[in-house]
Design an enzyme around this catalytic site. Structure first.
Site, PDB file in Angstrom:
ATOM      1  N   THR A  17      11.667  -2.718  43.200  1.00  0.00           N
ATOM      2  CA  THR A  17      10.997  -1.631  43.930  1.00  0.00           C
ATOM      3  C   THR A  17      10.258  -2.170  45.142  1.00  0.00           C
ATOM      4  O   THR A  17      10.287  -1.570  46.221  1.00  0.00           O
ATOM      5  CB  THR A  17      10.025  -0.884  43.004  1.00  0.00           C
ATOM      6  OG1 THR A  17      10.747  -0.388  41.876  1.00  0.00           O
ATOM      7  CG2 THR A  17       9.368   0.277  43.721  1.00  0.00           C
ATOM      8  N   LYS A  38      15.256   6.458  43.321  1.00  0.00           N
ATOM      9  CA  LYS A  38      15.449   5.849  42.001  1.00  0.00           C
ATOM     10  C   LYS A  38      16.206   6.869  41.170  1.00  0.00           C
ATOM     11  O   LYS A  38      15.792   8.027  41.059  1.00  0.00           O
ATOM     12  CB  LYS A  38      14.083   5.559  41.371  1.00  0.00           C
ATOM     13  CG  LYS A  38      14.144   4.926  39.995  1.00  0.00           C
ATOM     14  CD  LYS A  38      13.999   3.440  40.061  1.00  0.00           C
ATOM     15  CE  LYS A  38      13.827   2.827  38.669  1.00  0.00           C
ATOM     16  NZ  LYS A  38      13.774   1.367  38.723  1.00  0.00           N
ATOM     17  N   SER A  42      12.258   4.926  33.376  1.00  0.00           N
ATOM     18  CA  SER A  42      11.671   5.061  32.042  1.00  0.00           C
ATOM     19  C   SER A  42      10.259   4.486  32.048  1.00  0.00           C
ATOM     20  O   SER A  42       9.856   3.796  32.986  1.00  0.00           O
ATOM     21  CB  SER A  42      12.538   4.356  31.001  1.00  0.00           C
ATOM     22  OG  SER A  42      12.741   3.004  31.350  1.00  0.00           O
ATOM     23  N   ASP A  53       7.975   3.954  40.278  1.00  0.00           N
ATOM     24  CA  ASP A  53       8.936   3.378  41.224  1.00  0.00           C
ATOM     25  C   ASP A  53       9.481   4.428  42.188  1.00  0.00           C
ATOM     26  O   ASP A  53       9.556   4.195  43.402  1.00  0.00           O
ATOM     27  CB  ASP A  53      10.112   2.751  40.472  1.00  0.00           C
ATOM     28  CG  ASP A  53       9.711   1.522  39.673  1.00  0.00           C
ATOM     29  OD1 ASP A  53       8.587   1.018  39.857  1.00  0.00           O
ATOM     30  OD2 ASP A  53      10.538   1.070  38.851  1.00  0.00           O
ATOM     31  N   GLU A 112      17.940   2.488  44.041  1.00  0.00           N
ATOM     32  CA  GLU A 112      17.460   1.446  43.143  1.00  0.00           C
ATOM     33  C   GLU A 112      17.909   1.712  41.714  1.00  0.00           C
ATOM     34  O   GLU A 112      17.735   2.814  41.192  1.00  0.00           O
ATOM     35  CB  GLU A 112      15.934   1.349  43.186  1.00  0.00           C
ATOM     36  CG  GLU A 112      15.399   0.221  42.309  1.00  0.00           C
ATOM     37  CD  GLU A 112      13.888   0.226  42.173  1.00  0.00           C
ATOM     38  OE1 GLU A 112      13.385  -0.211  41.115  1.00  0.00           O
ATOM     39  OE2 GLU A 112      13.207   0.667  43.115  1.00  0.00           O
ATOM     40  N   GLY A 113      18.464   0.698  41.091  1.00  0.00           N
ATOM     41  CA  GLY A 113      18.883   0.819  39.702  1.00  0.00           C
ATOM     42  C   GLY A 113      17.721   0.619  38.749  1.00  0.00           C
ATOM     43  O   GLY A 113      16.554   0.579  39.150  1.00  0.00           O
ATOM     44  N   ALA A 114      18.039   0.477  37.478  1.00  0.00           N
ATOM     45  CA  ALA A 114      17.033   0.243  36.438  1.00  0.00           C
ATOM     46  C   ALA A 114      17.435  -1.013  35.678  1.00  0.00           C
ATOM     47  O   ALA A 114      18.518  -1.073  35.099  1.00  0.00           O
ATOM     48  CB  ALA A 114      16.950   1.436  35.490  1.00  0.00           C
ATOM     49  N   GLY A 115      16.579  -2.018  35.718  1.00  0.00           N
ATOM     50  CA  GLY A 115      16.936  -3.275  35.077  1.00  0.00           C
ATOM     51  C   GLY A 115      18.022  -3.996  35.853  1.00  0.00           C
ATOM     52  O   GLY A 115      18.064  -3.960  37.084  1.00  0.00           O
ATOM     53  N   ASN A 172      12.975 -13.435  45.230  1.00  0.00           N
ATOM     54  CA  ASN A 172      11.614 -12.918  45.296  1.00  0.00           C
ATOM     55  C   ASN A 172      10.643 -13.809  44.526  1.00  0.00           C
ATOM     56  O   ASN A 172      10.852 -14.109  43.351  1.00  0.00           O
ATOM     57  CB  ASN A 172      11.583 -11.495  44.715  1.00  0.00           C
ATOM     58  CG  ASN A 172      10.225 -10.848  44.864  1.00  0.00           C
ATOM     59  OD1 ASN A 172       9.491 -11.112  45.812  1.00  0.00           O
ATOM     60  ND2 ASN A 172       9.875  -9.993  43.928  1.00  0.00           N
TER      61      ASN A 172
END
Length: 221
Positions: A17, A38, A42, A53, A112-115, A172
């Site tokens: 994020t 997003k 969750s 996010d 943006e994905g999740a995980g 990062n």
């Protein structure tokens, strides 16, 4: 077809994020009509909170909609399980229709994905599936820490195997990593350059790194 750039991580908690928001702000400053969203999130509360996010992404672009993730679930687990625990399921066809409808009115859309790349957004869908279906490029975010070389290379192998274009890897530096005895921090990117020559790589410690990524994506004003 809308210009979709999907942002995935080598794992959860790698700074997707933060990276996506910084890239969105840099594009906006260049005058690029950018949307950031997003798909599923969750670990949320019943009402939308400022630190979510999806909200942070919307704040980065100043967009009117969406102002939060397209779908929000309570439990802080992978979305498919979070939806099940909420007594529902992730309706990916509906989410994809919404994504494309939003993307259709903007020059570029950051998704943006999740995980990680293969984390199940729904029981039958991952971010890799979405990228392959919609011809999206994928930007990979990797945390600069021990283990990231394996995680990054597995992610790149999955993208290559599916014929999905990797836009590059953003390494990062997570707050606090520099203060540990992890001697891989600051050195991982050099190893990646050796074992994956030609892959676009940049560290978030580098000045102007979002502009470097914009160059990879060939997005100007």
């Amino acid at each position: 077809m809308p210009d979709l750039v999907m942002v995935t991580g080598t794992d959860t908690g790698v700074g997707k994020t933060w990276v996506t928001s910084a890239l969105a702000r840099a594009l906006r400053e260049r005058g690029v009509d950018v949307l950031a969203l997003k798909l599923v999130e969750s670990g949320t509360t019943e009402s939308v909170q400022p630190g979510e996010d999806g909200v942070l992404l919307a704040d980065a672009t100043g967009q009117d909609a969406p102002r939060a993730a397209l779908r929000r679930y309570r439990e802080p687990v992978t979305p498919s399980l979070a939806a099940e625990l909420d007594g529902t399921e992730v309706d990916m066809p509906a989410i994809k229709r919404e994504m494309l409808a939003f993307a259709g009115s903007h020059r570029v859309t950051l998704v943006e994905g999740a995980g990680g790349l293969l984390a199940p957004l729904a029981t039958d869908c991952t971010l890799l599936d979405l990228a392959a279906t919609h011809g999206a490029r994928v930007l990979v975010v990797a945390a600069d820490r021990l283990g990231m070389l394996n995680h990054t290379r597995l992610t790149l192998a999955a993208l290559d195997g599916a014929g999905v274009t990797c836009a590059g890897v953003v390494v990062n530096t997570i707050d606090g990593n520099q203060m540990t005895d992890d001697h891989s921090v600051g050195r991982n990117i050099a190893v990646l350059r050796t074992v994956d020559p030609g892959m676009p790589l940049v560290e978030t410690t580098a000045s102007g790194w979002p502009d470097t990524v914009i160059g990879w994506l060939q997005l100007g004003s």
